[in-house]
Design a protein around this motif. Structure first.
Motif, PDB file in Angstrom:
ATOM      1  N   LYS A 164       0.976  -1.127   0.192  1.00  0.00           N
ATOM      2  CA  LYS A 164       0.262  -0.339   0.089  1.00  0.00           C
ATOM      3  C   LYS A 164       0.668   1.303   0.158  1.00  0.00           C
ATOM      4  N   ILE A 165       1.935   0.867  -0.830  1.00  0.00           N
ATOM      5  CA  ILE A 165       2.610   2.256  -0.675  1.00  0.00           C
ATOM      6  C   ILE A 165       2.387   2.848  -2.107  1.00  0.00           C
ATOM      7  N   GLY A 166       2.552   4.569  -2.434  1.00  0.00           N
ATOM      8  CA  GLY A 166       2.518   5.529  -2.712  1.00  0.00           C
ATOM      9  C   GLY A 166       3.701   5.243  -3.884  1.00  0.00           C
ATOM     10  N   MET A 167       3.900   5.883  -4.873  1.00  0.00           N
ATOM     11  CA  MET A 167       4.860   5.958  -6.055  1.00  0.00           C
ATOM     12  C   MET A 167       5.193   7.216  -6.285  1.00  0.00           C
ATOM     13  N   VAL A 168       5.858   7.734  -6.806  1.00  0.00           N
ATOM     14  CA  VAL A 168       6.478   8.980  -7.915  1.00  0.00           C
ATOM     15  C   VAL A 168       7.371   8.668  -8.777  1.00  0.00           C
ATOM     16  N   PHE A 169       7.019   8.726 -10.440  1.00  0.00           N
ATOM     17  CA  PHE A 169       8.288   8.190 -10.682  1.00  0.00           C
ATOM     18  C   PHE A 169       8.591   9.900 -12.084  1.00  0.00           C
ATOM     19  N   GLN A 170       9.771   8.922 -12.756  1.00  0.00           N
ATOM     20  CA  GLN A 170      10.669  10.113 -13.075  1.00  0.00           C
ATOM     21  C   GLN A 170      10.484  10.756 -14.801  1.00  0.00           C
ATOM     22  N   ASP A 171       9.067   9.230 -14.805  1.00  0.00           N
ATOM     23  CA  ASP A 171       8.845   9.287 -16.190  1.00  0.00           C
ATOM     24  C   ASP A 171       6.990   9.407 -16.357  1.00  0.00           C
ATOM     25  N   TYR A 172       6.332   9.927 -15.096  1.00  0.00           N
ATOM     26  CA  TYR A 172       5.201  10.100 -14.653  1.00  0.00           C
ATOM     27  C   TYR A 172       4.487   8.613 -14.832  1.00  0.00           C
ATOM     28  N   ALA A 173       4.316   7.763 -16.017  1.00  0.00           N
ATOM     29  CA  ALA A 173       3.610   6.700 -15.452  1.00  0.00           C
ATOM     30  C   ALA A 173       1.829   7.246 -15.238  1.00  0.00           C
ATOM     31  N   LEU A 174       2.171   7.411 -16.417  1.00  0.00           N
ATOM     32  CA  LEU A 174       0.600   8.028 -16.424  1.00  0.00           C
ATOM     33  C   LEU A 174       0.004   6.967 -17.280  1.00  0.00           C
ATOM     34  N   TRP A 175      -1.382   7.142 -17.695  1.00  0.00           N
ATOM     35  CA  TRP A 175      -2.236   6.767 -18.632  1.00  0.00           C
ATOM     36  C   TRP A 175      -2.670   7.233 -19.925  1.00  0.00           C
TER      37      TRP A 175
ATOM     38  N   SER B  40      13.716  14.741 -12.310  1.00  0.00           N
ATOM     39  CA  SER B  40      15.106  15.217 -12.891  1.00  0.00           C
ATOM     40  C   SER B  40      14.687  15.236 -14.867  1.00  0.00           C
ATOM     41  N   ASN B  41      12.911  15.169 -15.275  1.00  0.00           N
ATOM     42  CA  ASN B  41      12.932  15.831 -16.093  1.00  0.00           C
ATOM     43  C   ASN B  41      12.170  17.200 -16.667  1.00  0.00           C
ATOM     44  N   LEU B  42      12.736  17.838 -15.426  1.00  0.00           N
ATOM     45  CA  LEU B  42      12.307  19.585 -15.587  1.00  0.00           C
ATOM     46  C   LEU B  42      12.801  20.151 -15.684  1.00  0.00           C
ATOM     47  N   ASP B  43      13.088  21.156 -15.935  1.00  0.00           N
ATOM     48  CA  ASP B  43      14.266  22.420 -16.255  1.00  0.00           C
ATOM     49  C   ASP B  43      13.983  23.104 -14.740  1.00  0.00           C
TER      50      ASP B  43
ATOM     51  N   VAL C  61      -0.041  15.151 -11.502  1.00  0.00           N
ATOM     52  CA  VAL C  61      -0.547  14.454 -11.479  1.00  0.00           C
ATOM     53  C   VAL C  61      -0.472  13.368 -10.978  1.00  0.00           C
ATOM     54  N   ALA C  62       0.968  12.812 -11.380  1.00  0.00           N
ATOM     55  CA  ALA C  62       1.699  12.247 -10.531  1.00  0.00           C
ATOM     56  C   ALA C  62       1.658  11.230  -9.200  1.00  0.00           C
ATOM     57  N   LEU C  63       2.057  12.893  -8.843  1.00  0.00           N
ATOM     58  CA  LEU C  63       2.085  13.211  -7.389  1.00  0.00           C
ATOM     59  C   LEU C  63       0.498  12.860  -6.743  1.00  0.00           C
TER      60      LEU C  63
ATOM     61  N   ASP D 275     -10.906  16.607 -16.286  1.00  0.00           N
ATOM     62  CA  ASP D 275     -11.719  15.640 -17.487  1.00  0.00           C
ATOM     63  C   ASP D 275     -10.303  16.009 -18.378  1.00  0.00           C
ATOM     64  N   ARG D 276      -9.371  16.877 -18.388  1.00  0.00           N
ATOM     65  CA  ARG D 276      -8.432  16.766 -19.152  1.00  0.00           C
ATOM     66  C   ARG D 276      -7.766  15.674 -19.585  1.00  0.00           C
ATOM     67  N   ALA D 277      -6.544  15.012 -20.471  1.00  0.00           N
ATOM     68  CA  ALA D 277      -5.913  13.792 -20.899  1.00  0.00           C
ATOM     69  C   ALA D 277      -4.684  14.692 -20.551  1.00  0.00           C
ATOM     70  N   PRO D 278      -4.007  13.279 -19.532  1.00  0.00           N
ATOM     71  CA  PRO D 278      -2.562  13.673 -19.833  1.00  0.00           C
ATOM     72  C   PRO D 278      -1.506  14.613 -20.641  1.00  0.00           C
ATOM     73  N   GLY D 279      -1.861  14.236 -21.956  1.00  0.00           N
ATOM     74  CA  GLY D 279      -0.918  15.144 -22.795  1.00  0.00           C
ATOM     75  C   GLY D 279      -0.885  16.062 -23.351  1.00  0.00           C
ATOM     76  N   THR D 280      -1.842  16.782 -22.585  1.00  0.00           N
ATOM     77  CA  THR D 280      -2.731  18.076 -23.435  1.00  0.00           C
ATOM     78  C   THR D 280      -1.843  19.038 -21.921  1.00  0.00           C
ATOM     79  N   LEU D 281      -0.754  18.652 -21.024  1.00  0.00           N
ATOM     80  CA  LEU D 281      -1.075  19.276 -19.405  1.00  0.00           C
ATOM     81  C   LEU D 281       0.702  19.610 -20.025  1.00  0.00           C
ATOM     82  N   SER D 282       1.447  20.237 -19.078  1.00  0.00           N
ATOM     83  CA  SER D 282       2.925  20.719 -19.516  1.00  0.00           C
ATOM     84  C   SER D 282       3.242  19.281 -18.579  1.00  0.00           C
ATOM     85  N   GLY D 283       4.940  19.505 -18.340  1.00  0.00           N
ATOM     86  CA  GLY D 283       5.720  18.303 -17.889  1.00  0.00           C
ATOM     87  C   GLY D 283       5.250  18.409 -16.542  1.00  0.00           C
ATOM     88  N   GLY D 284       5.368  19.689 -15.481  1.00  0.00           N
ATOM     89  CA  GLY D 284       5.695  19.808 -14.256  1.00  0.00           C
ATOM     90  C   GLY D 284       4.385  19.882 -13.753  1.00  0.00           C
TER      91      GLY D 284
END
Length: 362
Positions: free
Chosen positions: A92-103, A178-181, A158-160, A144-153
């Protein structure tokens, strides 16, 4: 092995005891022990290949250690000797990855709701908790937004939100920024730190960035080649590094090889220094650590050490001056005015801030 007790919403300690991990002939973790208190954020800091991500994966249950055990709360989630192993979904652990891992085919809200669906939470409660999680990370109204329409931050937010929506006992971060400016990283790490403290969550945060670790963590654990060098609050690491390796990795100042002769400290250039009585805790060779806070620019004839200015860069509140010491080491020091290239500079030393590390005799 059953899942850990339902501790949703309650901070939970994590205990790692004698953790070893070997891949073939390579020992990645060497009997490492670390305790994270309930509600504490500990950053795992070190260069690539030091073992920090491997340790995080072991806590998450994504791999098994070759030695040692890990407890989350009062539950042993893995014991290499006893054979106990709780799979990732049981921890039951929460995880946040470098590459977001969003569907990408799911909306933001569906991505965030996924952990609640896996736990069988009803639709009405899921929706209210998703709204709350998105508000907490600053994404209210974007469900209601799709993840791909959002900025990296925004995608990392969303992953958080997905990681915190179920209020897990522990949350793990694997180099999430690490993927953000740089500007966005500095902003988001402050927001994450504030959120973790607001929710009182226990967190392990993997990074190779000193500033990121210092900004987010209550304590920082420095790893090097599978060993744990020091675990301390950021301010203690800076003021009292336990070893030369810690001081060098954190780039806290300059480190000079030296030899003690007749109570004097002889550096590579044969310059003889006379530190205060009791400073040289040993009469053998070693290394002199001079943090930036211990050094002040002076006239060449007034300095304990001699240096040559190689470059000056304006930083808004003064100049960052790169100095080359006569011993061949380089140091960046703040100066209120520009120092011309090639100019001779003396350096005075505040010995109460310096450290002498005698050579360890094996």
């Amino acid at each position: 092995m059953p899942a850990i007790d339902d501790v949703s919403g309650r901070a939970t300690p994590v205990l790692m005891q004698g953790i070893c991990q070997t891949f073939g002939q390579t020992q990645v973790l060497k009997s490492l022990s670390l305790e994270v208190s309930a509600g504490e954020t500990v950053a795992l800091l070190g260069p690539s290949g030091c073992g920090k991500t491997t340790l995080l994966r072991l806590v998450a249950g994504l791999a098994r250690p070759t030695g040692g055990r890990i407890l989350i709360g009062n539950t042993t989630v893995v014991d290499a000797e006893g054979g106990a192993f709780v799979p990732p979904e049981g921890r039951k652990i929460g995880m946040v990855f470098q590459d977001y891992a969003l569907w990408p085919h799911m909306s933001v809200a569906r991505n965030v709701a996924f952990p609640l669906e896996m736990r069988g939470i009803g639709k009405s409660e899921r929706e209210s908790r998703v709204v709350e999680a998105l508000e907490l990370v600053g994404l209210a109204g974007l469900g209601d937004r799709a993840p791909g329409t959002l900025s990296g931050g925004q995608q990392q937010r969303v992953a958080l939100a997905r990681a915190i929506v179920a209020r897990p006992p522990v949350i793990l971060f694997d180099e999430p920024l690490s993927n953000l400016d740089r500007e966005l990283r500095e902003s988001l790490v402050v927001d994450i730190a504030a959120l973790l403290r607001r929710l009182g969550m226990t967190a392990l945060y993997v990074t190779h960035d000193h500033g990121e670790a210092f900004a987010i963590a209550d304590r920082v654990a420095i790893l090097r080649q599978g060993d744990l060098l020091q675990v301390a609050a950021p301010e203690d690491l800076v003021s009292r590094p336990a070893t030369v390796d810690v001081a060098s990795f954190l780039k806290l100042g300059v480190i000079l090889d030296g030899q003690v002769e007749d109570g004097a400290l002889v550096l590579g250039s044969q310059r003889r220094l006379r530190p205060p009585q009791g400073f040289l805790n040993g009469d053998r060779s070693g290394q002199l650590f001079l943090p930036r806070s211990a050094l002040t620019a002076a006239a060449p004839q007034d300095g304990v050490l001699a240096a040559v200015a190689r470059h000056s860069a304006f930083r808004g509140d003064g100049y960052s001056v790169q100095l080359e010491l006569e011993e061949g080491s380089f140091l960046d020091l703040h100066s209120p005015q520009r120092v011309a290239q090639g100019e001779q500079v003396g350096l005075s030393v505040a010995w109460d801030r310096a450290r002498w590390f005698p050579q360890v005799l094996l």
